[in-house]
Design a protein around this motif. Structure first.
Motif, PDB file in Angstrom:
ATOM      1  N   GLY A 115      -7.210   5.257  -1.450  1.00 30.09           N
ATOM      2  CA  GLY A 115      -6.898   5.884  -0.166  1.00 30.09           C
ATOM      3  C   GLY A 115      -7.222   7.368  -0.231  1.00 30.09           C
ATOM      4  N   ASN A 116      -6.965   8.071   0.847  1.00 28.99           N
ATOM      5  CA  ASN A 116      -7.286   9.509   0.866  1.00 28.99           C
ATOM      6  C   ASN A 116      -6.497  10.294  -0.181  1.00 28.99           C
ATOM      7  N   HIS A 117      -5.211   9.970  -0.368  1.00 34.75           N
ATOM      8  CA  HIS A 117      -4.409  10.726  -1.348  1.00 34.75           C
ATOM      9  C   HIS A 117      -4.948  10.567  -2.771  1.00 34.75           C
ATOM     10  N   ASP A 118      -5.541   9.438  -3.058  1.00 35.56           N
ATOM     11  CA  ASP A 118      -6.048   9.191  -4.418  1.00 35.56           C
ATOM     12  C   ASP A 118      -7.231  10.095  -4.756  1.00 35.56           C
ATOM     13  N   SER A 173       0.852  -1.201   0.000  1.00 36.32           N
ATOM     14  CA  SER A 173       0.000   0.000   0.000  1.00 36.32           C
ATOM     15  C   SER A 173       0.879   1.239   0.000  1.00 36.32           C
ATOM     16  N   ASP A 174       0.236   2.376  -0.123  1.00 33.11           N
ATOM     17  CA  ASP A 174       0.922   3.675  -0.004  1.00 33.11           C
ATOM     18  C   ASP A 174       2.142   3.764  -0.926  1.00 33.11           C
ATOM     19  N   LEU A 175       1.900   3.470  -2.196  1.00 36.70           N
ATOM     20  CA  LEU A 175       2.995   3.523  -3.173  1.00 36.70           C
ATOM     21  C   LEU A 175       3.447   4.960  -3.429  1.00 36.70           C
ATOM     22  N   GLY A 198      -4.460   1.213  -1.426  1.00 37.16           N
ATOM     23  CA  GLY A 198      -4.672   2.659  -1.499  1.00 37.16           C
ATOM     24  C   GLY A 198      -3.435   3.543  -1.412  1.00 37.16           C
ATOM     25  N   ASP A 199      -3.663   4.827  -1.767  1.00 39.01           N
ATOM     26  CA  ASP A 199      -2.620   5.866  -1.796  1.00 39.01           C
ATOM     27  C   ASP A 199      -1.561   5.575  -2.866  1.00 39.01           C
ATOM     28  N   ILE A 200      -1.997   5.689  -4.124  1.00 37.88           N
ATOM     29  CA  ILE A 200      -1.051   5.593  -5.248  1.00 37.88           C
ATOM     30  C   ILE A 200      -0.700   7.003  -5.701  1.00 37.88           C
ATOM     31  N   SER A 221      -8.441  -2.856   3.323  1.00 33.16           N
ATOM     32  CA  SER A 221      -8.938  -1.476   3.306  1.00 33.16           C
ATOM     33  C   SER A 221      -7.715  -0.558   3.329  1.00 33.16           C
ATOM     34  N   HIS A 222      -7.922   0.687   2.976  1.00 33.63           N
ATOM     35  CA  HIS A 222      -6.803   1.621   3.135  1.00 33.63           C
ATOM     36  C   HIS A 222      -6.655   2.022   4.608  1.00 33.63           C
ATOM     37  N   PHE A 223      -7.786   2.246   5.270  1.00 35.52           N
ATOM     38  CA  PHE A 223      -7.748   2.824   6.616  1.00 35.52           C
ATOM     39  C   PHE A 223      -7.702   1.734   7.686  1.00 35.52           C
ATOM     40  N   GLY A 250      -3.453   0.001   5.165  1.00 35.87           N
ATOM     41  CA  GLY A 250      -2.318   0.892   4.911  1.00 35.87           C
ATOM     42  C   GLY A 250      -2.472   2.167   5.703  1.00 35.87           C
ATOM     43  N   HIS A 251      -2.175   3.293   5.069  1.00 38.70           N
ATOM     44  CA  HIS A 251      -2.472   4.640   5.558  1.00 38.70           C
ATOM     45  C   HIS A 251      -1.488   5.189   6.590  1.00 38.70           C
ATOM     46  N   GLN A 252      -1.078   4.398   7.588  1.00 37.31           N
ATOM     47  CA  GLN A 252      -0.258   4.960   8.660  1.00 37.31           C
ATOM     48  C   GLN A 252       1.229   5.000   8.304  1.00 37.31           C
TER      49      GLN A 252
HETATM   50 FE   LIG Z   1      -3.631   7.408   3.456  1.00 38.09          FE
END
Ligand SMILES: [Fe+2]
Ligand SMILES: [Fe+2]
Length: 273
Positions: free
Chosen positions: A65-68, A7-9, A37-39, A175-177, A229-231
């Motif tokens: 994710g949120n960044h996406d 995650s979080d690429l 998430g978060d690409i 999940s992302h979160f 992911g996320h953290q």
């Molecule tokens: Fe995130």
């Protein structure tokens, strides 16, 4: 067939994009990758990265994710439109965003968002002395545009998760979160002790970490392994019968500081037939 997680690429960082490009073109051609998430928020880079992953892996699963869903000042859409455009792109590129039966295992992507303490009792919030309650450094406050009436982004996303078909074999959810508060503070037995980033010393991540609603959902689905992911902290921890795994690429600075580790070996193997 093997199932890998990452995650979080954050591929807008050159070194992260190179990490993706360096993944073998032949080692994973029978394998599955879960991308939690978060690409990137940039449409062209998102398409290119998803295509690159699709060339390397037999099947690619993804949740945003949120960044996406960040919306830059020069963009006309809001985050909800961006979400639907991204899901449509996944559909076109054969990137999987819903329940799937694989040989001997099921994979269930879970859409979600974080809940702040003022929004829901499901928030993963833990008070912290001297914290910045307004989250000034949190870019989502400026770059997430949410105009979906009364419904919070978390409630909207959670409502998108349709009940999966009853399949065969263990269930892997992702999940992302974060789904549980304990995961914010857990440490992998192999990871060095995280050192605080001084620029973020009054930032309380637990305000925006995730939601307990996710944990209720994944347990209802009978999940054995949950990827998140996320953290940007890589962990593997079993709690009440579910193994929670986070394997984020994160930022180069986090890798240099040792708060994100274990990335030299590529995505993390989480299941194998
Ligand atoms: Fe995130
Ligand atoms: Fe991230």
């Amino acid at each position: 067939m093997r199932v890998f997680a990452i995650s979080d690429l954050h591929i807008d960082y050159k070194e992260n994009h190179r990490w993706v490009q360096r993944l073998s073109n032949c080692d994973f051609t029978n394998d599955v990758v879960i991308v939690a998430g978060d690409i990137t928020d940039r449409a062209v880079s998102m398409r290119d990265t998803l295509c690159e992953l699709k060339q390397k892996f037999a099947r690619v699963f993804f949740v945003p994710g949120n960044h996406d869903l960040w919306v830059r000042p020069n963009e006309r859409c809001d985050s909800l439109e961006k979400f639907h455009a991204l899901m449509a792109l996944c559909n076109v590129l054969d990137i999987e965003t819903s329940w799937a039966q694989l040989p001997g295992v099921q994979i269930v992507p879970l859409l979600s968002w974080y809940e702040k303490p003022e929004e829901s009792t499901d928030s993963l919030y833990v008070p912290q002395e001297g914290e910045d309650t307004a989250l000034h450094m949190w870019a989502d406050n400026r770059l997430i545009r949410w105009t979906e009436g009364e419904r919070s982004i978390a409630r909207y996303m959670l409502a998108q998760n349709t009940a999966p078909v009853q399949g065969d074999g263990p269930v892997i959810t992702f999940s992302h979160f974060l789904p549980r508060r304990e995961l914010i503070f857990g440490r992998s037995h192999s990871a060095p002790r995280p050192r605080p980033l001084t620029s973020a010393s009054n930032f309380n991540f637990s305000r925006v970490a995730g939601t307990r609603a996710l944990d209720r959902l994944l347990r209802k689905l009978g999940s054995s392994i949950h990827i998140y992911g996320h953290q940007h902290r890589n962990r593997c921890r079993e709690i009440e019968g579910v193994t929670y795994v986070s394997h984020c690429l994160g930022y180069q600075r986090e890798r240099q500081l040792g708060v994100v580790c274990g990335m030299d070996e590529g995505p993390r193997l989480v299941w194998e037939t």
